[in-house]
Every structure is written in structure tokens, then in C-alpha cells.
Write an enzyme that holds these catalytic residues in place. Sequence first.
Site: not given
Ligand code: PGA
Length: 245
Positions: A7-9, A92, A163, A169, A205, A226
Amino acid sequence: MKYFFANWKMYLDNAQSVELAEALVPLVGDGSNIHYAIFPTALAFAQVTSAVEGKVSLGAQHCAWTPTGAYTGAVSAELYKRAGATYALVGHSERRHIFGESDHDIRKRFEAILGACLIPVLCIGETKEEKESGKREYRLKKQLMTTLEGMELGHREFFVAYEPVWAIGTGDACTPADADDIHHWIEEELRLYTKNTISILYGGSVNASNVSEYLKFETIAGVLVGSASSNIDSFRSLIAAVQSL
Ligand code: PGA
């Protein structure tokens, strides 16, 4: 088969997205053990689709629920499907908590994603307060119920991504053993809604040092990653870790 969803957000611009996608193609192998999918921004979607040359699947980070029409700023599941998407994230935590999406909104998007013949990846997770006050299962149950109850699922495929909000994050990942326990619980809960076996991903994470610990568990069908998937060095280390399993 395990799943690796990136997920490149909103981390990358178009040029960076294409550069990263092109760098990944020679690394992902033939996809027989690990199935990779990238969720780029809507803006970069078409260019990333060309860059991966069919070697990696693509997904939408977010979809509107109406197929086409006068909806300024929106991109529907239907339009993503026509552009080559296979998957779409829905529910999400950042959509729920930053953009205020309700369980009701999420249900409508989930239905639209199925309607467009994309595979939904339904994200669920509890906050730190909910976990600490013993309301984790209650929160997850509610998220699953409001999305899935009474829905005509037949044999439709979908994923659930567990999640925890507190792990996204933050560097404070859920321990693999704890994720395994809660995935068991989610598996049982999903039997209320579908006879299909639903793959459950863990996200929050995940990085190159912990990814293989999650994937050792049978209940953890894959990971949704992410920030660690948004630059080539850490993505390369993640791939090396999952491919050495
Ligand atoms: P993260 O995000 O790996 O940066 O914690 C995961 C996500 O939100 O899908």
C-alpha cells in the site's frame, strides 16, 4: 501461496511510483509462492500498470461506490476495473479515522467493489484504547458485521486485512503470536457470513526484520505493507525475506 500487498498510500509521485514499479519487476519471481500486488495512488495507477507489464497485480487504495457519473473528484471501482485493477482496499484505518468514513460507507464501497468484479480487501482493526479496555473483539465483530451481514456473498472472493490502528505507521507492530490468535478468531467470525475460506492478511509496521515471523503462521495468509514498501531498498529487503521462507 502467501500474499504480499504493498500500500503506497500518498508517499510517491508518478515518476517515483514508476521507478519503484520498474525496479520490482525483476525481483518478484514467477509469483508461484508469493503473490504480489501494488496499490499506487489513483494518479499513478495507469503508469504503474504499464510499468509492471502484467507481472504484478494492481489494486485501488480507495473507490467511490457509484460506477460513473457526475461525482467530482471520485474514482469508482468500475473505472479501476477498466484500468486493470484486480483488488481494492476498503475500510482502511486512515479512511475511517482521518476521512471519517463510517461502517455504513464502507459497506457501500465493499458492495460496489464486488459489483465491479474487483476483489475487496476489507481492513479492520481496533484502537489502542479498545485493545486495552478489552474491546478488541467487540470492535472487530462490529466492523465485520456492519459490512458483511446480509450481503449476498455466494462464492465471492474477498480478503480481510487485520490492521490494528495502533500498529499502523508506528513501529509498534502486533506480535506475530498475537496476530495469529486474533486471525483465528477472525476466521471463526467469518464463518457467520461465508462458506468460503477467506485469506486474512496482517498489516501494521511490517518490515524486512519481522515479515517472515508473520508468514510462518498458517492463519496469516499474507501481509499488507505500507511505508516499508514505498522505497526500493526496504522493498528489496522485504522481498529477500519473504522469498527465503
Ligand atoms: P505501515 O502501514 O506498514 O506503514 O504500518 C500499513 C497499512 O496501513 O496498510
